[in-house]
Scaffold this motif. Structure first.
Motif, PDB file in Angstrom:
ATOM      1  N   TYR A   1       0.858  -1.236   0.083  1.00 36.43           N
ATOM      2  CA  TYR A   1      -0.084  -0.018   0.108  1.00 36.43           C
ATOM      3  C   TYR A   1       0.815   1.174  -0.161  1.00 36.43           C
ATOM      4  O   TYR A   1       1.942   1.339   0.896  1.00 36.43           O
ATOM      5  N   TRP A   2       0.516   2.377  -0.728  1.00 36.13           N
ATOM      6  CA  TRP A   2       1.153   3.586  -0.729  1.00 36.13           C
ATOM      7  C   TRP A   2       0.247   4.494  -0.908  1.00 36.13           C
ATOM      8  O   TRP A   2      -0.906   4.557  -1.619  1.00 36.13           O
ATOM      9  N   GLU A   3       0.680   5.824  -0.111  1.00 40.44           N
ATOM     10  CA  GLU A   3      -0.292   7.053  -0.592  1.00 40.44           C
ATOM     11  C   GLU A   3       0.509   8.335  -0.127  1.00 40.44           C
ATOM     12  O   GLU A   3       1.450   8.338   0.656  1.00 40.44           O
ATOM     13  N   ALA A   4       0.196   9.429  -0.849  1.00 42.00           N
ATOM     14  CA  ALA A   4       0.670  10.553  -0.585  1.00 42.00           C
ATOM     15  C   ALA A   4      -0.115  11.493  -0.185  1.00 42.00           C
ATOM     16  O   ALA A   4      -1.705  11.392  -0.483  1.00 42.00           O
ATOM     17  N   GLY A   5      -0.072  12.508   0.716  1.00 45.68           N
ATOM     18  CA  GLY A   5      -0.927  13.375   1.063  1.00 45.68           C
ATOM     19  C   GLY A   5      -1.999  13.010   1.978  1.00 45.68           C
ATOM     20  O   GLY A   5      -3.275  13.316   1.976  1.00 45.68           O
ATOM     21  N   ILE A   6      -1.273  12.240   2.911  1.00 40.24           N
ATOM     22  CA  ILE A   6      -2.305  11.549   3.876  1.00 40.24           C
ATOM     23  C   ILE A   6      -1.986  12.291   5.359  1.00 40.24           C
ATOM     24  O   ILE A   6      -0.977  12.476   5.589  1.00 40.24           O
ATOM     25  N   GLN A   7      -3.138  12.190   6.210  1.00 40.66           N
ATOM     26  CA  GLN A   7      -3.015  12.706   7.570  1.00 40.66           C
ATOM     27  C   GLN A   7      -2.403  11.873   8.397  1.00 40.66           C
ATOM     28  O   GLN A   7      -2.641  10.424   8.343  1.00 40.66           O
ATOM     29  N   PRO A   8      -1.682  12.147   9.433  1.00 39.12           N
ATOM     30  CA  PRO A   8      -0.995  11.310  10.444  1.00 39.12           C
ATOM     31  C   PRO A   8      -2.056  10.208  11.225  1.00 39.12           C
ATOM     32  O   PRO A   8      -1.741   9.206  11.233  1.00 39.12           O
ATOM     33  N   TRP A   9      -3.116  10.790  11.488  1.00 36.12           N
ATOM     34  CA  TRP A   9      -4.304  10.028  12.125  1.00 36.12           C
ATOM     35  C   TRP A   9      -4.916   9.002  11.311  1.00 36.12           C
ATOM     36  O   TRP A   9      -5.344   7.936  11.893  1.00 36.12           O
ATOM     37  N   ASP A  10      -4.650   8.933  10.127  1.00 34.99           N
ATOM     38  CA  ASP A  10      -5.024   7.997   9.178  1.00 34.99           C
ATOM     39  C   ASP A  10      -4.248   6.786   8.907  1.00 34.99           C
ATOM     40  O   ASP A  10      -4.368   5.751   8.347  1.00 34.99           O
ATOM     41  N   MET A  11      -2.716   7.256   9.474  1.00 35.18           N
ATOM     42  CA  MET A  11      -1.811   6.025   9.383  1.00 35.18           C
ATOM     43  C   MET A  11      -1.227   5.589  10.534  1.00 35.18           C
ATOM     44  O   MET A  11      -0.625   4.432  10.498  1.00 35.18           O
ATOM     45  N   ALA A  12      -1.206   6.370  11.610  1.00 34.18           N
ATOM     46  CA  ALA A  12      -0.425   5.974  12.704  1.00 34.18           C
ATOM     47  C   ALA A  12      -0.645   4.702  13.273  1.00 34.18           C
ATOM     48  O   ALA A  12       0.303   3.907  13.507  1.00 34.18           O
ATOM     49  N   ALA A  13      -1.953   4.245  13.607  1.00 43.10           N
ATOM     50  CA  ALA A  13      -2.251   2.950  14.404  1.00 43.10           C
ATOM     51  C   ALA A  13      -1.962   1.587  13.055  1.00 43.10           C
ATOM     52  O   ALA A  13      -1.458   0.655  13.405  1.00 43.10           O
ATOM     53  N   GLY A  14      -2.036   2.150  11.888  1.00 43.16           N
ATOM     54  CA  GLY A  14      -1.747   1.127  10.741  1.00 43.16           C
ATOM     55  C   GLY A  14      -0.351   0.730  10.745  1.00 43.16           C
ATOM     56  O   GLY A  14      -0.059  -0.117  10.569  1.00 43.16           O
ATOM     57  N   ILE A  15       0.666   1.873  10.927  1.00 41.72           N
ATOM     58  CA  ILE A  15       1.887   1.748  11.089  1.00 41.72           C
ATOM     59  C   ILE A  15       2.175   0.599  12.101  1.00 41.72           C
ATOM     60  O   ILE A  15       3.110  -0.287  11.626  1.00 41.72           O
ATOM     61  N   VAL A  16       1.888   0.738  13.160  1.00 38.31           N
ATOM     62  CA  VAL A  16       2.110  -0.220  14.337  1.00 38.31           C
ATOM     63  C   VAL A  16       1.485  -1.441  14.028  1.00 38.31           C
ATOM     64  O   VAL A  16       2.281  -2.645  14.136  1.00 38.31           O
ATOM     65  N   ILE A  17       0.361  -1.588  13.440  1.00 38.98           N
ATOM     66  CA  ILE A  17      -0.260  -3.056  13.015  1.00 38.98           C
ATOM     67  C   ILE A  17       0.705  -3.715  12.079  1.00 38.98           C
ATOM     68  O   ILE A  17       1.000  -4.860  12.049  1.00 38.98           O
ATOM     69  N   VAL A  18       1.108  -2.997  10.894  1.00 40.35           N
ATOM     70  CA  VAL A  18       1.736  -3.516   9.978  1.00 40.35           C
ATOM     71  C   VAL A  18       3.384  -4.192  10.498  1.00 40.35           C
ATOM     72  O   VAL A  18       3.667  -5.159  10.295  1.00 40.35           O
ATOM     73  N   ARG A  19       3.837  -3.160  11.215  1.00 39.69           N
ATOM     74  CA  ARG A  19       5.234  -3.663  11.774  1.00 39.69           C
ATOM     75  C   ARG A  19       4.951  -4.863  12.551  1.00 39.69           C
ATOM     76  O   ARG A  19       5.897  -5.731  12.714  1.00 39.69           O
ATOM     77  N   GLU A  20       4.068  -4.736  13.467  1.00 36.72           N
ATOM     78  CA  GLU A  20       3.943  -5.932  14.322  1.00 36.72           C
ATOM     79  C   GLU A  20       3.715  -7.242  13.497  1.00 36.72           C
ATOM     80  O   GLU A  20       3.994  -8.328  14.098  1.00 36.72           O
ATOM     81  N   ALA A  21       3.011  -7.045  12.302  1.00 36.75           N
ATOM     82  CA  ALA A  21       2.646  -8.365  11.652  1.00 36.75           C
ATOM     83  C   ALA A  21       4.108  -8.639  10.813  1.00 36.75           C
ATOM     84  O   ALA A  21       3.981  -9.582   9.871  1.00 36.75           O
TER      85      ALA A  21
END
Length: 91
Positions: free
Chosen positions: A30-50
């Motif tokens: 997945y990739w995206e530009a122009g995204i807000q921090p609150w839209d990706m913060a939890a997802g970053i943790v989830i992806v890294r944990e996986a």
């Protein structure tokens, strides 16, 4: 630049869901530009944990500051970053 290199591109319309689906293995990347921090913060943790890899479009760790994200499994991430190099980001 990505379309010619992949079998298909899907998007749910929700960054949170797209990131969770990468973590679950439903999406390879997945990739995206122009995204807000609150839209990706939890997802970053989830992806890294996986076990996935998360970076900004430059391969660094400034996703929240720059407002862009690239995440994928270890087999795909580096190649996807290469495809996205030089693609203009939205203003």
């Amino acid at each position: 630049s990505v379309m010619s290199e992949v079998a298909g591109i899907r998007r749910t319309g929700s960054a949170s869901v797209d990131l969770a689906w990468v973590a679950a293995g439903r999406f390879d990347a997945y990739w995206e530009a122009g995204i807000q921090p609150w839209d990706m913060a939890a997802g970053i943790v989830i992806v890294r944990e996986a076990g996935g890899i998360v970076s900004d479009l430059d391969g660094g760790d400034k996703m929240l500051e720059k407002g862009n994200i690239v995440c994928a499994n270890a087999n795909v991430h580096k190649g996807l970053l290469g495809l996205l190099q030089g693609v203009p980001s939205p203003a």
